[in-house]
Design a protein around this motif. Sequence first.
Motif, short mmCIF file in Angstrom:
data_model
loop_
_atom_site.label_atom_id
_atom_site.label_comp_id
_atom_site.label_asym_id
_atom_site.label_seq_id
_atom_site.Cartn_x
_atom_site.Cartn_y
_atom_site.Cartn_z
N GLN A 167 8.83 -4.25 35.32
CA GLN A 167 8.05 -3.71 34.21
C GLN A 167 8.65 -4.14 32.89
OE1 GLN A 167 7.01 0.48 34.60
NE2 GLN A 167 7.40 0.42 36.79
N VAL A 168 7.80 -4.22 31.87
CA VAL A 168 8.27 -4.57 30.53
C VAL A 168 8.82 -3.31 29.88
CG1 VAL A 168 7.61 -5.37 28.24
CG2 VAL A 168 6.67 -6.49 30.28
N VAL A 169 10.10 -3.35 29.53
CA VAL A 169 10.77 -2.18 28.95
C VAL A 169 11.66 -2.62 27.79
CG1 VAL A 169 10.75 -0.88 31.10
CG2 VAL A 169 12.73 -2.32 30.54
N ASN A 170 12.15 -1.64 27.06
CA ASN A 170 13.14 -1.86 26.02
C ASN A 170 14.49 -1.42 26.56
OD1 ASN A 170 11.81 -2.39 23.04
ND2 ASN A 170 10.40 -1.40 24.46
N THR A 171 15.44 -2.36 26.60
CA THR A 171 16.75 -2.07 27.16
C THR A 171 17.77 -3.02 26.56
OG1 THR A 171 17.95 -1.65 29.23
CG2 THR A 171 16.52 -3.60 29.16
N TYR A 172 19.04 -2.81 26.88
CA TYR A 172 20.10 -3.66 26.35
C TYR A 172 19.89 -5.12 26.75
CZ TYR A 172 23.58 -0.38 24.38
OH TYR A 172 24.27 0.51 23.59
N ASN A 173 20.24 -6.01 25.84
CA ASN A 173 20.11 -7.45 26.05
C ASN A 173 21.02 -7.95 27.17
OD1 ASN A 173 19.52 -10.22 25.53
ND2 ASN A 173 21.29 -10.34 24.17
N ARG A 174 22.31 -7.58 27.11
CA ARG A 174 23.29 -7.95 28.14
C ARG A 174 23.25 -9.45 28.48
NH1 ARG A 174 20.97 -3.28 30.42
NH2 ARG A 174 22.29 -1.44 30.29
N GLY A 175 23.17 -10.30 27.45
CA GLY A 175 23.23 -11.74 27.67
C GLY A 175 21.91 -12.39 28.02
N THR A 176 20.84 -11.62 28.13
CA THR A 176 19.54 -12.19 28.50
C THR A 176 19.08 -13.21 27.47
OG1 THR A 176 18.98 -10.09 29.56
CG2 THR A 176 17.18 -11.62 29.14
N LEU A 177 19.18 -12.85 26.20
CA LEU A 177 18.88 -13.76 25.10
C LEU A 177 20.22 -14.10 24.45
CD1 LEU A 177 15.73 -11.99 23.59
CD2 LEU A 177 15.82 -13.83 25.28
N PRO A 178 20.76 -15.29 24.71
CA PRO A 178 22.14 -15.60 24.30
C PRO A 178 22.35 -15.64 22.79
CG PRO A 178 21.04 -17.56 25.20
CD PRO A 178 20.15 -16.40 25.49
N PHE A 179 21.29 -15.72 22.02
CA PHE A 179 21.43 -15.76 20.57
C PHE A 179 21.46 -14.37 19.95
CE2 PHE A 179 17.03 -16.34 21.88
CZ PHE A 179 16.36 -15.36 21.17
N LEU A 180 21.38 -13.31 20.78
CA LEU A 180 21.45 -11.93 20.29
C LEU A 180 22.67 -11.24 20.87
CD1 LEU A 180 17.74 -10.69 20.59
CD2 LEU A 180 18.89 -11.67 18.59
N PRO A 181 23.20 -10.21 20.18
CA PRO A 181 24.33 -9.46 20.74
C PRO A 181 23.96 -8.78 22.06
CG PRO A 181 23.97 -8.92 18.41
CD PRO A 181 22.79 -9.73 18.85
N ASP A 182 24.94 -8.54 22.89
CA ASP A 182 24.69 -7.88 24.17
C ASP A 182 24.08 -6.50 23.99
OD1 ASP A 182 25.60 -10.04 25.58
OD2 ASP A 182 27.55 -9.17 26.10
N ASP A 183 24.44 -5.81 22.89
CA ASP A 183 23.93 -4.45 22.70
C ASP A 183 22.66 -4.40 21.86
OD1 ASP A 183 24.98 -5.02 20.21
OD2 ASP A 183 26.02 -3.10 19.98
N ALA A 184 22.06 -5.55 21.61
CA ALA A 184 20.72 -5.54 21.00
C ALA A 184 19.74 -4.99 22.03
CB ALA A 184 20.30 -6.94 20.59
N VAL A 185 18.72 -4.28 21.57
CA VAL A 185 17.69 -3.80 22.48
C VAL A 185 16.50 -4.76 22.42
CG1 VAL A 185 15.95 -2.00 22.82
CG2 VAL A 185 18.34 -1.39 22.53
N ILE A 186 16.18 -5.34 23.56
CA ILE A 186 15.11 -6.32 23.65
C ILE A 186 13.98 -5.76 24.49
CG2 ILE A 186 16.67 -8.26 23.33
CD1 ILE A 186 16.54 -8.74 26.36
N GLU A 187 12.80 -6.38 24.36
CA GLU A 187 11.64 -5.96 25.14
C GLU A 187 11.21 -7.12 26.03
OE1 GLU A 187 8.61 -3.34 23.32
OE2 GLU A 187 7.16 -4.91 23.88
N VAL A 188 11.53 -6.99 27.33
CA VAL A 188 11.30 -8.05 28.30
C VAL A 188 10.98 -7.44 29.66
CG1 VAL A 188 12.80 -9.76 27.17
CG2 VAL A 188 13.77 -8.14 28.85
#
Length: 421
Positions: A319-340
């Motif tokens: 499901q598409v959710v908002n959660t910690y990046n954790r390296g998913t998008l390498p150009f953002l900090p790990d603790d950024a919240v992304i929607e993927v």
Amino acid sequence: MKLTVVGGGSTYTPELIDGFARLRDTLPVRELVLVDPAADRLDLVGGLARRIFARQGHDGRIVTTSDLDAAVDGADAVLLQLRVGGQAARQQDETWPLECGCVGQETTGAGGLAKALRTVPVVLDIAERVRRANPDAWIIDFTNPVGIVTRALLRAGHRAVGLCNVAIGLQRKFAGLLGVAPADVHLDHVGLNHLTWETAVRLGGPEGADVLPRLLAEHGDAIAADLRLPRPLLDRLGTVPSYYLRYYYAHDEVVGELRTKPSRAAEVAEMERQLLRMYGDPALDEKPALLAERGGAYYSEAAVDLAAALLGGAGSPYQVVNTYNRGTLPFLPDDAVIEVPAAVGGKVPAPLPVADVDPLYAGLMANVTAYEDLALDAALRGGRERVFRALLAHPLVGQYGYAEQLTDRLVAHNREHLAWA
């Protein structure tokens, strides 16, 4: 299973109730608690909620209360859909930024920052009370700005995930255009909350064939019209942006429009008055058609699916959710919240791998992520200078003169909600 809805007196709530009733095999709710400080609204919404359950043969118990601690006690999941300051605050968020030539909108730009400053402290207080009541409870945040609020919850160590209805709305739209079931459509949905792009539309699952080029070729005019963006722009991008990207891609045009028509807040306030009158009719036992114009399309289905998956039920595994990046998008900090898209059946949502992101999108994501970091700092620690820094960093503001004026207006219009002001 016990679920609690904070902000249960919202006119949105019958949409959620309808989903709980229709999808009870997916999410078997035995007790549903609606909590809200507005007793008059809560009585109307609660009465309609019980009638909807009865009409659809759901034997679950619906409780209404203004006692938050009692409401969250023993809850397996708590859904947040509150609006600090109500529609009156939203009306301000959508108007005073226009005085400076900036977009007036409740989730982005200066208005979105004002909403974050009002909301984050309230949500964190609620979350602490949920944690005391049941540390294993999930908090599902639908309260805008979802990205900043979810980041605040996760940073404070809460078991939280953010939810938005943009992805499910596009999934349903594309399924209709393709003539397939929504469950057969998987989106390569990437970005931040209210700053997302569909980079592929796959049939059959995450590894399915990409039919986005076909969708744009055959239905590009209809998609562009829904987004209120030019068809040639979609062809040049080769993606489908969220309709919130119009605030960035056509900023000056949008400002001109907003200055010449009633605010969305005014429209919603009138709609809410009509809806509450309808909810008071004891013969009404289904959500009225007018509710579809209130916003939040497919909100109930997204919420049911997510809650079911988090609680080990029959919800969709991805499901598409908002959660910690954790390296998913390498150009953002790990603790950024992304929607993927993420796998949501485990202890924490696990984002699926994302293909390399075009710098055209990555740059804007990085800019807005930096703004969100500054916005959260302002929400947690207060202070005029922190507000100014967040506004200066926002790509919809950017100029120091605008940031100064907007800071003054933000503080003046929100003083009663800002402990430090």
